[in-house]
Design an enzyme around this catalytic site. Structure first.
Site, PDB file in Angstrom:
ATOM      1  N   ASP A 103       0.871  -1.164   0.000  1.00 14.05           N
ATOM      2  CA  ASP A 103       0.000   0.000   0.000  1.00 14.05           C
ATOM      3  C   ASP A 103       0.912   1.220   0.000  1.00 14.05           C
ATOM      4  OD1 ASP A 103      -2.314   1.647   0.535  1.00 14.05           O
ATOM      5  OD2 ASP A 103      -3.208  -0.108   1.500  1.00 14.05           O
ATOM      6  N   ASP A 205      -3.005   4.674  -2.440  1.00  9.88           N
ATOM      7  CA  ASP A 205      -4.091   5.219  -1.618  1.00  9.88           C
ATOM      8  C   ASP A 205      -4.613   6.521  -2.240  1.00  9.88           C
ATOM      9  OD1 ASP A 205      -5.430   4.927   1.063  1.00  9.88           O
ATOM     10  OD2 ASP A 205      -4.584   6.921   1.366  1.00  9.88           O
ATOM     11  N   GLU A 269      -6.475   3.461  -5.960  1.00 10.58           N
ATOM     12  CA  GLU A 269      -7.753   3.573  -5.247  1.00 10.58           C
ATOM     13  C   GLU A 269      -8.445   4.837  -5.752  1.00 10.58           C
ATOM     14  OE1 GLU A 269      -9.776   4.041  -0.824  1.00 10.58           O
ATOM     15  OE2 GLU A 269      -7.932   5.103  -1.314  1.00 10.58           O
ATOM     16  N   HIS A 330     -11.358  -2.767   3.559  1.00 15.28           N
ATOM     17  CA  HIS A 330     -11.283  -2.375   4.970  1.00 15.28           C
ATOM     18  C   HIS A 330     -12.021  -1.072   5.270  1.00 15.28           C
ATOM     19  CE1 HIS A 330      -8.333  -0.103   2.829  1.00 15.28           C
ATOM     20  NE2 HIS A 330      -8.129   0.663   3.875  1.00 15.28           N
ATOM     21  N   ASP A 331     -12.611  -0.469   4.264  1.00 18.68           N
ATOM     22  CA  ASP A 331     -13.319   0.804   4.467  1.00 18.68           C
ATOM     23  C   ASP A 331     -14.831   0.675   4.401  1.00 18.68           C
ATOM     24  OD1 ASP A 331     -10.951   2.287   4.694  1.00 18.68           O
ATOM     25  OD2 ASP A 331     -10.793   2.527   2.519  1.00 18.68           O
TER      26      ASP A 331
HETATM   27  C1  NOJ Z   1      -8.137   5.273   1.958  1.00 16.96           C
HETATM   28  C2  NOJ Z   1      -7.868   4.124   2.870  1.00 16.96           C
HETATM   29  O1  NOJ Z   1      -8.363   2.950   2.281  1.00 16.96           O
HETATM   30  C3  NOJ Z   1      -8.521   4.450   4.181  1.00 16.96           C
HETATM   31  O2  NOJ Z   1      -8.512   3.363   5.062  1.00 16.96           O
HETATM   32  C4  NOJ Z   1      -7.816   5.644   4.783  1.00 16.96           C
HETATM   33  O3  NOJ Z   1      -8.466   6.042   5.970  1.00 16.96           O
HETATM   34  C5  NOJ Z   1      -7.809   6.815   3.797  1.00 16.96           C
HETATM   35  N1  NOJ Z   1      -7.471   6.423   2.464  1.00 16.96           N
HETATM   36  C6  NOJ Z   1      -6.813   7.853   4.210  1.00 16.96           C
HETATM   37  O4  NOJ Z   1      -5.530   7.378   3.930  1.00 16.96           O
END
Ligand code: NOJ
Length: 536
Positions: A103, A205, A269, A330-331
């Site tokens: 990541d 990210d 992402e 994970h989000d």
């Molecule tokens: C995206 C990540 O997937 C998330 O978990 C994170 O809080 C934010 N970016 C900030 O880096």
């Protein structure tokens, strides 16, 4: 015509498995997963049949956002282990033919990163312009109306130097200024460090956040905002704070560097509508190899919606743009919680039979559900800062359940987030033995996909939608598979268009269906799905 499978790189043929390292496997009893833990589970991952492991951040970090606030990009957080552990992991994974994707968090650093400590030390520090500093508005308020994803203004006042800095996420995550060439060079050096070590690529990210409007114009209100339902951040449309045209230059730099190495992948992402998302492939392969496609995470779970979305996405891809699909991460809430356990089996079949690289989130293969976390144990800054645990991402980040003993085989200590109550029943050990389990279904689907070029690289042909049943073909060199999925809970049927349906079920969400013949019309029980090899 589609190209032969061996003309496709591994990241097109293979399946990516996302590991949230804190929650995967703990070997030192501190309740937090670590790199030796991942090494100890490589045999499992090889057995499962995935091809690449994407690790959420493992770098030194104050953990304000659980590793997405990096304070050193080229080291390992002691909580996860050492650089020697990482080197061992990389070597052991490669020995098994498993790839490692890291990541990369280039949009922001931790406020404890030496770059930011320097930047905030004085207005004339050489690194001042590495971050986004602005004078207050004439009335002393923040420079504009931009909001932080985690709530409140995205601007933080710095008393000492009398300016605001911008943070799209927490104030502990100041955004880097990607218009500054020195920042670009520094982050490309970070990438080089890991690529030289032999990592197989990066998941970048918030790629679409990297560049902000040069004039810092106010974002307009979002007419579709639903207060109390959406994040407060969504009350404005982030048209000036994200997805700026110049971001593609930056992605291009990352891609060119990645391509200097053999066989590496750049994943972005990007949460944007499909027409904007596909621009992240870049013109003539100059962008990300795979801008993450999150439609399965956000669309209503209805066959008509998904069938249409697949067709639209397929049609929007640029020439040579390789598709990909993500079911959970994970989000977001876990798939088994969003659609229910029975339907999660159908979802697994969809994910692993669509055309394009699937990304599978740890634990989904055993049907892990979101785990309710009591307020006193809540960890995620998103829920805590917003003061609303509906927005907390903790429930989807709980420890992997390996076996029925104490700590679910994840830890001998106190897990950093509570285990699901069902871990004695729902765990890898129990499901490995049960041919009807979710894990066995995942494994059969992965095994079929690995064995059949039609599923890895074959064409996608939609062949029908009827009520909540959808069907499509995957084909390669005359070998054709029909996939039929019932996204509803009641029985349904479908007569595929333009296909003479005669074949044999090779994988079914219900085991008893496997081996049976299909002819003429497809009849599916509720929550049922089949993959059938059509007669040649
Ligand atoms: C995206 C990540 O997937 C998330 O978990 C994170 O809080 C934010 N970016 C900030 O880096």
């Amino acid at each position: 015509m589609t190209a032969a499978p061996n003309q496709h790189p591994w990241w097109q043929r293979g399946v990516i498995y996302q590991i949230y390292p804190r929650s995967f496997m703990d070997t030192n009893g501190d309740g937090i997963g670590d790199l030796p833990g991942i090494i100890s589970k490589l045999d499992y991952l090889e057995w499962l049949g995935v091809d690449a492991l994407w690790l959420s951040p493992i770098y030194p970090s104050p953990m304000a956002d659980y590793g997405y606030d990096v304070s050193d990009y080229t080291a390992i957080h002691p909580i996860f282990g050492t650089m020697e552990d990482f080197d061992r992991l990389l070597a052991a994974a490669h020995e098994r033919g498993l790839r490692i994707i890291l990541d990369l968090v280039p949009n922001h650093t931790s406020d404890q990163h030496p770059w930011f400590l320097e930047s905030r030390s004085s207005r004339d520090n050489p690194k001042r312009d590495w971050y986004i500093w602005r004078d207050p508005a004439p009335d002393g308020c923040p420079p504009n109306n931009w909001l932080s994803v985690f709530g409140g203004s995205a601007w933080e006042w710095d008393e000492k130097t009398g300016q605001y800095y911008y943070h799209a996420f927490l104030k502990e995550q100041p955004d880097l200024n990607w218009r500054n060439p020195e920042v670009r060079a520094a982050m490309l050096d970070v990438m080089r460090f890991w690529l030289d070590k032999g990592v197989d690529g990066f998941r970048v990210d918030v790629m679409w956040h990297l560049i902000k409007d040069e004039q810092f114009r106010d974002n307009p209100p979002n007419p579709d905002y639903r207060p109390g339902v959406d994040l407060p951040y969504d009350s404005l449309l982030p048209v000036f704070s994200t997805d700026q045209p110049e971001v593609h230059e930056v992605v291009g730099l990352m891609r060119r560097l990645t391509d200097e190495y053999t066989d590496r992948v750049l994943i972005g992402e990007v949460y944007l509508p499909v027409d904007l998302l596909v621009r992240y492939y870049g013109v003539e392969q100059s962008g990300a190899h795979l801008p993450f496609n999150f439609q399965l995470l956000v669309l209503p779970w209805e066959a008509a919606e998904i069938y249409r979305a697949v067709t639209e996405y397929e049609a929007s891809l640029p020439p040579d743009g390789w598709p990909n699909w993500v079911l959970s991460n994970h989000d977001k809430p876990r798939i088994a919680t969003r659609v229910g356990e029975a339907q999660a089996r159908v979802a697994a079949m969809l994910l692993l039979t669509l055309r394009g690289t699937p990304t599978l989130y740890y634990g989904d293969e055993i049907g892990l559900q979101d785990v309710p976390i009591p307020r006193e144990l809540a960890r995620d800054p998103q829920g805590l800062r917003l003061g609303d645990l509906r927005f907390s991402r903790d429930p989807a980040r709980t420890p992997m359940q390996w076996e029925d003993g104490p700590g679910a085989g994840f830890t001998t200590g106190q897990p950093w987030l509570p285990l699901a109550e069902d871990y004695r029943r729902r765990n890898v050990k129990v499901q490995r033995e049960d041919p009807g389990s979710m894990l066995s279904l995942y494994r059969r689907l992965l095994e079929l996909r690995r064995r059949e070029p039609a599923l890895q690289v074959g064409g996608y042909v939609p062949v029908g939608l009827s009520g909540n049943v959808m069907a499509y073909l995957r084909e390669h060199e005359g070998r054709r598979f029909l996939v039929a999925l019932n996204l509803g809970h009641t029985a349904g049927s479908l007569v595929p268009e333009h296909v003479e349906l005669r074949g044999r079920v090779v994988v079914g969400t219900r085991l008893e269906r496997e081996g049976s013949r299909v002819e003429g019309a497809i009849e599916l029980a509720g929550d049922d799905g089949i993959v059938a090899l059509l007669d040649g």
